[in-house]
Every structure is written in structure tokens, then in C-alpha cells.
Design a protein around this motif. Structure first.
Motif, PDB file in Angstrom:
ATOM      1  N   GLU A  78       0.618   4.103   1.264  1.00  0.00           N
ATOM      2  CA  GLU A  78       0.636   4.945   2.459  1.00  0.00           C
ATOM      3  C   GLU A  78       1.186   4.229   3.681  1.00  0.00           C
ATOM      4  O   GLU A  78       1.201   4.801   4.782  1.00  0.00           O
ATOM      5  CB  GLU A  78      -0.778   5.458   2.747  1.00  0.00           C
ATOM      6  CG  GLU A  78      -1.325   6.370   1.664  1.00  0.00           C
ATOM      7  CD  GLU A  78      -2.728   6.850   1.979  1.00  0.00           C
ATOM      8  OE1 GLU A  78      -2.850   7.868   2.687  1.00  0.00           O
ATOM      9  OE2 GLU A  78      -3.684   6.189   1.528  1.00  0.00           O
ATOM     10  N   ILE A  79       1.638   2.979   3.526  1.00  0.00           N
ATOM     11  CA  ILE A  79       2.054   2.183   4.681  1.00  0.00           C
ATOM     12  C   ILE A  79       3.460   1.628   4.491  1.00  0.00           C
ATOM     13  O   ILE A  79       3.777   1.044   3.448  1.00  0.00           O
ATOM     14  CB  ILE A  79       1.069   1.032   4.934  1.00  0.00           C
ATOM     15  CG1 ILE A  79      -0.309   1.586   5.320  1.00  0.00           C
ATOM     16  CG2 ILE A  79       1.582   0.102   6.038  1.00  0.00           C
ATOM     17  CD1 ILE A  79      -1.380   0.533   5.473  1.00  0.00           C
ATOM     18  N   HIS A 106       0.835  -1.202   0.000  1.00  0.00           N
ATOM     19  CA  HIS A 106       0.000   0.000   0.000  1.00  0.00           C
ATOM     20  C   HIS A 106       0.875   1.259   0.000  1.00  0.00           C
ATOM     21  O   HIS A 106       1.849   1.347   0.762  1.00  0.00           O
ATOM     22  CB  HIS A 106      -0.923   0.012   1.218  1.00  0.00           C
ATOM     23  CG  HIS A 106      -2.039   0.982   1.080  1.00  0.00           C
ATOM     24  ND1 HIS A 106      -1.889   2.333   1.330  1.00  0.00           N
ATOM     25  CD2 HIS A 106      -3.335   0.808   0.693  1.00  0.00           C
ATOM     26  CE1 HIS A 106      -3.023   2.949   1.113  1.00  0.00           C
ATOM     27  NE2 HIS A 106      -3.924   2.052   0.726  1.00  0.00           N
ATOM     28  N   LEU A 153      -6.679   1.749   7.597  1.00  0.00           N
ATOM     29  CA  LEU A 153      -6.443   3.108   7.111  1.00  0.00           C
ATOM     30  C   LEU A 153      -7.332   4.123   7.831  1.00  0.00           C
ATOM     31  O   LEU A 153      -6.902   5.226   8.152  1.00  0.00           O
ATOM     32  CB  LEU A 153      -6.664   3.183   5.606  1.00  0.00           C
ATOM     33  CG  LEU A 153      -5.589   2.548   4.732  1.00  0.00           C
ATOM     34  CD1 LEU A 153      -6.029   2.579   3.256  1.00  0.00           C
ATOM     35  CD2 LEU A 153      -4.251   3.259   4.898  1.00  0.00           C
ATOM     36  N   LYS A 172      -5.876   7.211   9.954  1.00  0.00           N
ATOM     37  CA  LYS A 172      -6.244   8.598   9.665  1.00  0.00           C
ATOM     38  C   LYS A 172      -6.749   9.305  10.918  1.00  0.00           C
ATOM     39  O   LYS A 172      -6.511  10.503  11.108  1.00  0.00           O
ATOM     40  CB  LYS A 172      -7.297   8.626   8.573  1.00  0.00           C
ATOM     41  CG  LYS A 172      -6.760   8.282   7.189  1.00  0.00           C
ATOM     42  CD  LYS A 172      -7.863   8.203   6.153  1.00  0.00           C
ATOM     43  CE  LYS A 172      -7.275   7.806   4.787  1.00  0.00           C
ATOM     44  NZ  LYS A 172      -8.317   7.641   3.759  1.00  0.00           N
TER      45      LYS A 172
END
Length: 397
Positions: A30-31, A28, A388, A392
Motif C-alpha cells: 500500500e506504500i 509494503h 498505516l 488511513k
């Protein structure tokens, strides 16, 4: 470009249904993921599984596609028990790397508590993924339950997010008065993509697989997959099969365990026909047994916190029958839509459910299609969505 969030996962050992999730998380954008394992069960060599009474080693790679590290385990008897995972190096790992979030799988090991306490001290948000279904709590030792509830209440106050696996697990957390804003749906999933692909590939070979087991083409195949131990209650199914007592069905038992000899002796003493005990089957061997079957039955009692064999069977478009103690029941089995839920141990009701599906091929097909529809929402993608959302909220991703 958005900076990736550094996420660590602390879990017991490489597990077949977790590996594909870790791979997807690692990909992913964002990870930035690392997975810490506390125990090397079934990884470097064959390991003894006391419930199955045999050694095993998984036959697909479980650590490819993501970063991982085995923490040194100082337990004299490594296991899934609390003192079976003593891994003090998790402290240095968390302090040194300053992760944006730590995801801990369960609270039933000393290593996990070391992870909790360290993360709390250095102010790393902790996301907890447990499995406990609320409906099974009433059957546990009440003194131990009260003690556990005291410790868990203290722990839960410090947890940032709870990644619940299904409806009964959500109720468990709500039982501790946790607000819905801290609960994130991360369903208990298996590798749907793999099993749906296998189902499509193998569907034309159903008759061949039946022939290999000596099962006639026209027979309706009832399938049980799991360890042959008390918790799974396989004798309930065999006794029900005995009552069906006709030439239209076959029963395939996939798995091994302490009860195997007793079950085989029972089947022999009752002269049960068309019952196949095929033993333990590794991950690459399992799909053919789902492909040849028509109905999955999981009659388990207390301790069956989910039942991933149900997920897999649904990828193969099968109707499902489970007891009301099987954790996945409220999520995956809709009465008279894709299967039936019966009171655990109630052989009469299990017989009625099974007899109905055996005698109604159109219903089996309709139920199977509904199973396939339902399982689409119990995927790794839904897991990632939940993680996620928590990131967030608690790390400003």
C-alpha cells in the motif's frame, strides 16, 4: 486493486537502524516510498565523527531495497546541527511530486523546516517522528526551552500525525496538549530479525569469544556499548566495577571517544583486572560482543533519548541495567522483571543492581527471557502499523 499511497521521508543521512525499516516500507503493497537524505555522512567515503574522534564508514549497505535521493546540501559545514543541512531542493521535490504524506524525522535542521513549510503550503499531510523524552526537558536551558516551546507549539498545530517512539516521547507530545487521536505508536526499533538470528548463530561460540579477549569461561561479562563521551557516563560503570572488585566478573567496553584515554588511565591506576577496551566496532563486528556478554549496562545521562544498544541486547536475551535518564527505560526495562533502572549518577544503587545480577545466574537467565519477550513489541512491523493507521486517518488509504 487499491492504489498505493505516495509517501516521502525526509531524514538527515543514511542510518543503520533506519535502513531496514525503509526496506520494509518500500515492500509494503500500500506504500510507494522515497527517502530524501540531507547529508551523505559515512556513505560515499569515511566521515569524521567528532564525538568518537575518528573517521567511520558503515560496513553494511544502508540504501539498498528502497528509492532514495541525496538532496544537494549547501551548508559550508555539513553536520547534524541546525545549519548543517541546508537543502532547498526539497521544496521543488515536494511541489513536483505531490506526495500523499511527508514523514519528517525531527525538527532540528533547516532542511526539515523547509520541508514543513512547503508541505503546509501545498496541503500535504505531515507526520512527525521525533525522539524527545519529556523527563529530560527539565534539565535544559529554561530560556531556550521557552523559546523552543513557542516555536514547537506553532509547528505542532499544523502537523497531522505524531509518530511517538516510546512512553516518554508520548508524554512529551501530551505536554503540548496534543490529543491522543493524533499520536501513533511507532516504537524506536532496530533490526530484531537480524540480531535474533545472530544470537542464535553465535551462542555456541561464547566461550571462544571470551578466550579471544583473555576472559576465563566462568566469568560474568558486563557489557557497555556506546561512544565514550560525557553523555554516556562510562566512568560511572567503571567506578562501579571497581567496587565489585572480585574475580568473578569481566567488563567489556565497546566504543571510542574523547574519554577513552582517561578511562583507560583510571582503570590502570586502580589496577582493575579483566577490563577490556576493544574500541569502535562496525556493524558486522558488533554481534560477537553481545554474544559473549551476560549483562548490559547503559548509565547515560541527559541526551540519551533512547538507547538502541538496549534493544539489541534484549534480542540476545540479556538482563538490562539503565539509568533513569535513558529514554527507553520506561518501555524496555521493567524493574525486577528483566533488569533495573537506577537514578543517574547513583553509584551505590548501580552497584546494588549489578551485584545482584552477578551473583544470581538463575535471575540473569529469567530476566534475559523476559527481555526477549518484551522486545518483540518494539519492531519494524509495529512502526509500519503506526504509519498505516496515520495514513488511513489522514489520507483515506
Amino acid at each position: 486493486m487499491r492504489q498505493k499511497k505516495k509517501v516521502a521521508i525526509l531524514t538527515s543521512h543514511p542510518i543503520q537502524h533506519q535502513a531496514p525499516l525503509f526496506q520494509k516500507l518500500a515492500r509494503h503493497p500500500e506504500i510507494d516510498l522515497i527517502v530524501y537524505f540531507c547529508w551523505d555522512f559515512g556513505f560515499y567515503k569515511e566521515s569524521y565523527d567528532p564525538e568518537m574522534g575518528r573517521k567511520l564508514k558503515w560496513d553494511i549497505p544502508l540504501t539498498s531495497g528502497y528509492r532514495y535521493k541525496f538532496l544537494k546540501n549547501f551548508s559550508s559545514k555539513p553536520s547534524s546541527e541546525f545549519w548543517g543541512q541546508i537543502n532547498p531542493s526539497i521544496i521543488a521535490e515536494l511541489v513536483k511530486n505531490k506526495y500523499d504524506a511527508l514523514i519528517v524525522f525531527g525538527w532540528n535542521s533547516f532542511a526539515n523546516w523547509l520541508g514543513f513549510l512547503t508541505a503546509f503550503l501545498i496541503k500535504t499531510p505531515v507526520f512527525l517522528r521525533g525522539e524527545n523524552p519529556l523527563n529530560q526537558e527539565v534539565f535544559k536551558n529554561q530560556v531556550k526551552t521557552k523559546i523552543k516551546k513557542t516555536f514547537l507549539a506553532l509547528l505542532f498545530k499544523r502537523i497531522s500525525a505524531f509518530l511517538y517512539i516510546g512512553e516518554e516521547n508520548r508524554k512529551f507530545y501530551r505536554h503540548y496538549n496534543l490529543p491522543a487521536s493524533r499520536l501513533f505508536f511507532c516504537p524506536y526499533a532496530d533490526d530484531n530479525e537480524r540480531y535474533i538470528s545472530e544470537a542464535e548463530k553465535l551462542k555456541s561460540q561464547k566461550l571462544r569469544f571470551k578466550k579471544e579477549l583473555g576472559i576465563a569461561p566462568e566469568k560474568v561479562v558486563i557489557l557497555f556499548v556506546g561512544k565514550l563521551i560525557d553523555r554516556k557516563r562510562p566512568l560511572d560503570l567503571i567506578r562501579t566495577y571497581e567496587r565489585i572488585n572480585n574475580q568473578d566478573t569481566a567488563l567489556v567496553i565497546v566504543g571510542d571517544g574523547a574519554l577513552r584515554s582517561e578511562l583507560e588511565d583510571y582503570a590502570k591506576s586502580c589496577d582493575l583486572k579483566n577490563i577490556c577496551f576493544v574500541g569502535f566496532k562496525n556493524l558486522t563486528e558488533l554481534p560477537k560482543y553481545y554474544a559473549l556478554a551476560d549483562i548490559l549496562v547503559l548509565p547515560s545521562g541527559v541526551g540519551e533519548t533512547w538507547g538502541l544498544v538496549v534493544n539489541i541486547a534484549m534480542c540476545f536475551k540479556m538482563p538490562i541495567i539503565v539509568s533513569d535518564m535513558v529514554g527507553c527505560g520506561p518501555d524496555l526495562v521493567k524493574n525486577d522483571l528483566n533488569g533495573y533502572i537506577f537514578p543517574v549518577g547513583n553509584i551505590d544503587r548501580l552497584f546494588q543492581c549489578l551485584d545482584d545480577l552477578v551473583k544470581n545466574p538463575a535471575k540473569r537467565m529469567a530476566f534475559g527471557e523476559k527481555s526477549f519477550e518484551i522486545i518483540q513489541d518494539y519492531s519494524y512491523e509495529k512502526n509500519i502499523d503506526g504509519i498505516l493507521k496515520a495514513l488511513k486517518l489522514f489520507t483515506a488509504i
